[in-house]
Design a protein around this motif. Structure first.
Motif, PDB file in Angstrom:
ATOM      1  N   GLU A  27      44.295  57.864 104.795  1.00  0.00           N
ATOM      2  CA  GLU A  27      43.668  58.114 106.237  1.00  0.00           C
ATOM      3  C   GLU A  27      42.372  59.061 105.958  1.00  0.00           C
ATOM      4  O   GLU A  27      41.765  58.875 106.792  1.00  0.00           O
ATOM      5  N   ILE A  28      42.729  60.033 104.995  1.00  0.00           N
ATOM      6  CA  ILE A  28      41.510  60.880 104.545  1.00  0.00           C
ATOM      7  C   ILE A  28      40.351  59.968 104.190  1.00  0.00           C
ATOM      8  O   ILE A  28      39.080  60.286 104.826  1.00  0.00           O
ATOM      9  N   LEU A  29      40.465  59.082 103.293  1.00  0.00           N
ATOM     10  CA  LEU A  29      39.350  58.216 102.715  1.00  0.00           C
ATOM     11  C   LEU A  29      38.726  57.416 103.920  1.00  0.00           C
ATOM     12  O   LEU A  29      37.634  57.151 103.909  1.00  0.00           O
ATOM     13  N   PHE A  30      39.898  56.870 104.747  1.00  0.00           N
ATOM     14  CA  PHE A  30      39.190  56.001 105.914  1.00  0.00           C
ATOM     15  C   PHE A  30      38.167  56.928 106.579  1.00  0.00           C
ATOM     16  O   PHE A  30      37.129  56.426 107.100  1.00  0.00           O
ATOM     17  N   MET A  31      38.465  58.065 107.032  1.00  0.00           N
ATOM     18  CA  MET A  31      37.705  59.089 107.684  1.00  0.00           C
ATOM     19  C   MET A  31      36.157  59.438 107.111  1.00  0.00           C
ATOM     20  O   MET A  31      35.367  59.465 107.980  1.00  0.00           O
ATOM     21  N   GLU A  32      36.506  59.482 105.898  1.00  0.00           N
ATOM     22  CA  GLU A  32      35.249  59.947 105.191  1.00  0.00           C
ATOM     23  C   GLU A  32      34.315  58.570 105.152  1.00  0.00           C
ATOM     24  O   GLU A  32      33.220  58.713 105.430  1.00  0.00           O
ATOM     25  N   SER A  33      34.933  57.503 104.881  1.00  0.00           N
ATOM     26  CA  SER A  33      34.312  56.127 104.969  1.00  0.00           C
ATOM     27  C   SER A  33      33.642  55.751 106.334  1.00  0.00           C
ATOM     28  O   SER A  33      32.336  55.211 106.461  1.00  0.00           O
ATOM     29  N   GLU A  34      34.348  55.981 107.344  1.00  0.00           N
ATOM     30  CA  GLU A  34      33.848  56.111 108.686  1.00  0.00           C
ATOM     31  C   GLU A  34      32.698  57.200 109.015  1.00  0.00           C
ATOM     32  O   GLU A  34      31.488  56.566 109.779  1.00  0.00           O
ATOM     33  N   ALA A  35      32.779  58.082 108.561  1.00  0.00           N
ATOM     34  CA  ALA A  35      31.634  59.251 108.697  1.00  0.00           C
ATOM     35  C   ALA A  35      30.408  58.554 107.926  1.00  0.00           C
ATOM     36  O   ALA A  35      29.196  58.590 108.660  1.00  0.00           O
ATOM     37  N   ILE A  36      30.416  57.964 106.756  1.00  0.00           N
ATOM     38  CA  ILE A  36      29.404  57.095 106.329  1.00  0.00           C
ATOM     39  C   ILE A  36      28.859  56.014 107.072  1.00  0.00           C
ATOM     40  O   ILE A  36      27.643  55.760 107.507  1.00  0.00           O
ATOM     41  N   LEU A 153      17.548  64.814 110.829  1.00  0.00           N
ATOM     42  CA  LEU A 153      18.144  63.700 110.374  1.00  0.00           C
ATOM     43  C   LEU A 153      19.748  64.146 110.766  1.00  0.00           C
ATOM     44  O   LEU A 153      20.310  65.084 110.379  1.00  0.00           O
ATOM     45  N   ASP A 154      20.062  63.642 112.150  1.00  0.00           N
ATOM     46  CA  ASP A 154      21.409  64.055 112.650  1.00  0.00           C
ATOM     47  C   ASP A 154      22.707  63.100 112.301  1.00  0.00           C
ATOM     48  O   ASP A 154      22.627  62.083 112.237  1.00  0.00           O
ATOM     49  N   ILE A 155      23.494  63.878 111.494  1.00  0.00           N
ATOM     50  CA  ILE A 155      24.609  63.039 111.145  1.00  0.00           C
ATOM     51  C   ILE A 155      25.594  62.763 112.114  1.00  0.00           C
ATOM     52  O   ILE A 155      26.678  62.198 111.858  1.00  0.00           O
ATOM     53  N   GLY A 156      25.432  63.519 113.263  1.00  0.00           N
ATOM     54  CA  GLY A 156      26.258  63.659 114.317  1.00  0.00           C
ATOM     55  C   GLY A 156      27.512  64.385 114.078  1.00  0.00           C
ATOM     56  O   GLY A 156      27.757  65.101 113.155  1.00  0.00           O
ATOM     57  N   LYS A 157      28.368  64.535 115.291  1.00  0.00           N
ATOM     58  CA  LYS A 157      29.542  65.260 115.186  1.00  0.00           C
ATOM     59  C   LYS A 157      30.739  64.628 114.566  1.00  0.00           C
ATOM     60  O   LYS A 157      31.166  63.594 114.779  1.00  0.00           O
ATOM     61  N   ILE A 158      30.983  65.344 113.329  1.00  0.00           N
ATOM     62  CA  ILE A 158      32.138  64.613 112.470  1.00  0.00           C
ATOM     63  C   ILE A 158      33.321  65.379 112.383  1.00  0.00           C
ATOM     64  O   ILE A 158      33.378  66.616 112.203  1.00  0.00           O
ATOM     65  N   LYS A 159      34.669  64.719 112.648  1.00  0.00           N
ATOM     66  CA  LYS A 159      35.628  65.296 112.517  1.00  0.00           C
ATOM     67  C   LYS A 159      36.258  65.350 111.142  1.00  0.00           C
ATOM     68  O   LYS A 159      36.249  64.469 110.260  1.00  0.00           O
ATOM     69  N   SER A 169      34.533  68.090 104.464  1.00  0.00           N
ATOM     70  CA  SER A 169      34.889  67.163 103.715  1.00  0.00           C
ATOM     71  C   SER A 169      34.112  65.850 104.217  1.00  0.00           C
ATOM     72  O   SER A 169      33.297  65.079 103.657  1.00  0.00           O
ATOM     73  N   ALA A 170      34.486  65.103 105.199  1.00  0.00           N
ATOM     74  CA  ALA A 170      33.779  64.169 106.136  1.00  0.00           C
ATOM     75  C   ALA A 170      32.155  64.274 106.185  1.00  0.00           C
ATOM     76  O   ALA A 170      31.481  63.522 106.113  1.00  0.00           O
ATOM     77  N   SER A 171      32.105  65.567 106.821  1.00  0.00           N
ATOM     78  CA  SER A 171      30.797  65.824 107.229  1.00  0.00           C
ATOM     79  C   SER A 171      29.805  66.014 105.752  1.00  0.00           C
ATOM     80  O   SER A 171      28.656  65.664 105.822  1.00  0.00           O
ATOM     81  N   SER A 172      30.441  66.785 104.653  1.00  0.00           N
ATOM     82  CA  SER A 172      29.397  66.794 103.393  1.00  0.00           C
ATOM     83  C   SER A 172      29.420  65.639 102.843  1.00  0.00           C
ATOM     84  O   SER A 172      28.563  65.233 102.101  1.00  0.00           O
ATOM     85  N   THR A 173      30.448  64.638 102.804  1.00  0.00           N
ATOM     86  CA  THR A 173      30.334  63.242 102.413  1.00  0.00           C
ATOM     87  C   THR A 173      29.114  62.546 103.100  1.00  0.00           C
ATOM     88  O   THR A 173      28.338  62.062 102.286  1.00  0.00           O
ATOM     89  N   ALA A 174      29.222  62.554 104.449  1.00  0.00           N
ATOM     90  CA  ALA A 174      27.996  61.988 105.190  1.00  0.00           C
ATOM     91  C   ALA A 174      26.673  62.415 104.435  1.00  0.00           C
ATOM     92  O   ALA A 174      25.634  61.985 104.461  1.00  0.00           O
TER      93      ALA A 174
END
Length: 337
Positions: A27-36, A153-159, A169-174
């Motif tokens: 689930e964590i990997l899914f959220m991080e991949s979605e952020a990208i 460069l706006d990465i958006g609001k990331i959970k 985590s997801a934000s830093s990945t993005a």
């Protein structure tokens, strides 16, 4: 069957106790991949403007940030530098205590802050006075950082997928992925070759494979050359007094064309018959028509010649057979062969 038990937004999986560790990690990997994945739709004219600014930058790209964003910034800066864009990273706090002196008007500041309200913001008034442009990577396009940057460069609001929803985590990945998109797009725009890339990676495997003889050879004062009519004893003086003592000397005729090569190995072989040969002209004892290599050849080719013929030195010539360098087996060992 789906790879993921469910989409992370269907339930608050972060507090779900029934998930196995592996399912939770998926689930964590899914959220991080979605952020990208969500970044794709956010690349617009602002991204193009950032590309244009960096590509035409006459100074360096200075990357800064605090905490996890700062660590991501270090990687982005390293990627920029290794792909042909001069860059270095500075700590936002250290910048306020003297490191601002590293920044000049021709530089570009790439500032990373998810909230856009970290200590990075305190640098902006000073950067503006210096005259450097600012590109922000942030998750808040209404923030102080965004408001005072030349490009946002706006990465958006990331959970964030941590149990508390707090650890970057997801934000830093993005941020990392967006930094790669910047660096590699500029890399493509520069149209650099594999050889150019290898120049910035001389210690790596690719660097070794693509190093040219010119990058490794000894030249100028380190390249001993003697006239064919010189007495061998004088030639030996040239060999021993040359910087680095390569243990060999290229022999040339009156037109400065290579006609022979004399090495310390040749010296040892002749010494078996006494020392009278030291008064001979070098053309009488030199190796005629020696193995040579062109400066544009790969160092790997020079290594093969040295290995196949069991020799330690090789003269390097240009297109007109003029010796312009010498390559020693020790030079190749030093770069990893």
């Amino acid at each position: 069957m789906s790879l993921y038990p469910r989409k992370p937004d269907e339930k608050n999986f972060m507090k779900e106790k029934s998930l196995s560790d592996t399912a939770y990690a998926k689930e964590i990997l899914f959220m991080e991949s979605e952020a990208i994945r969500n970044l794709i739709g956010r690349l617009d004219h602002s991204f193009q403007k950032a590309i244009d600014l960096i590509f035409t930058c006459k100074g360096r790209v200075i990357v800064t940030g605090i905490g996890k964003a700062g660590i991501i910034g270090q990687k982005i800066s390293a990627t920029l530098a290794s792909t042909g864009t001069p860059s270095y990273w500075i700590h936002s706090s250290e910048a306020r205590h003297g490191d601002l002196g590293r920044i000049v008007a021709n530089d570009i500041i790439l500032a990373l802050s998810n909230s856009g309200e970290t200590e990075v913001v305190t640098l902006l008034p000073f950067v503006k006075q210096i005259g450097a442009k600012v590109i922000a990577i942030t998750g808040n396009n209404k923030s102080s950082l965004a408001s005072h940057s030349d490009v946002v460069l706006d990465i958006g609001k990331i959970k964030e997928p941590c149990p508390l929803g707090l650890a970057p985590s997801a934000s830093s990945t993005a941020m990392l992925a967006l930094g790669d998109a910047l660096a590699l797009t500029i890399f493509k725009k520069r149209n650099l070759s594999k050889e150019d890339y290898a120049f910035y990676h001389p210690g790596g495997d690719l660097g070794r494979k693509l190093l040219t003889v010119e990058m490794v050879m000894r030249k100028n004062e380190g390249n001993p050359v003697a006239d064919e009519d010189m007495i061998l004893l004088d030639v030996l003086t040239i060999m021993t007094e040359t910087a680095g003592k390569p243990g060999a000397v290229s022999i040339v005729d009156k037109q400065n064309k290579l006609v022979g090569f004399f090495t310390d190995g040749d010296l040892r072989r002749h010494l078996k018959n006494g020392v009278s040969f030291l008064q001979y002209r070098v053309k009488e004892v030199m190796t005629r028509s020696p193995k040579v290599i062109n400066a544009r050849c790969l160092a790997a080719e020079a290594y093969k010649i040295l290995k196949d013929y069991k020799i330690d030195q090789l003269p390097v010539v240009d297109g007109s057979n003029t010796p312009i360098g010498i390559i020693d087996v020790q030079d190749l060992l030093e770069v990893g062969f």
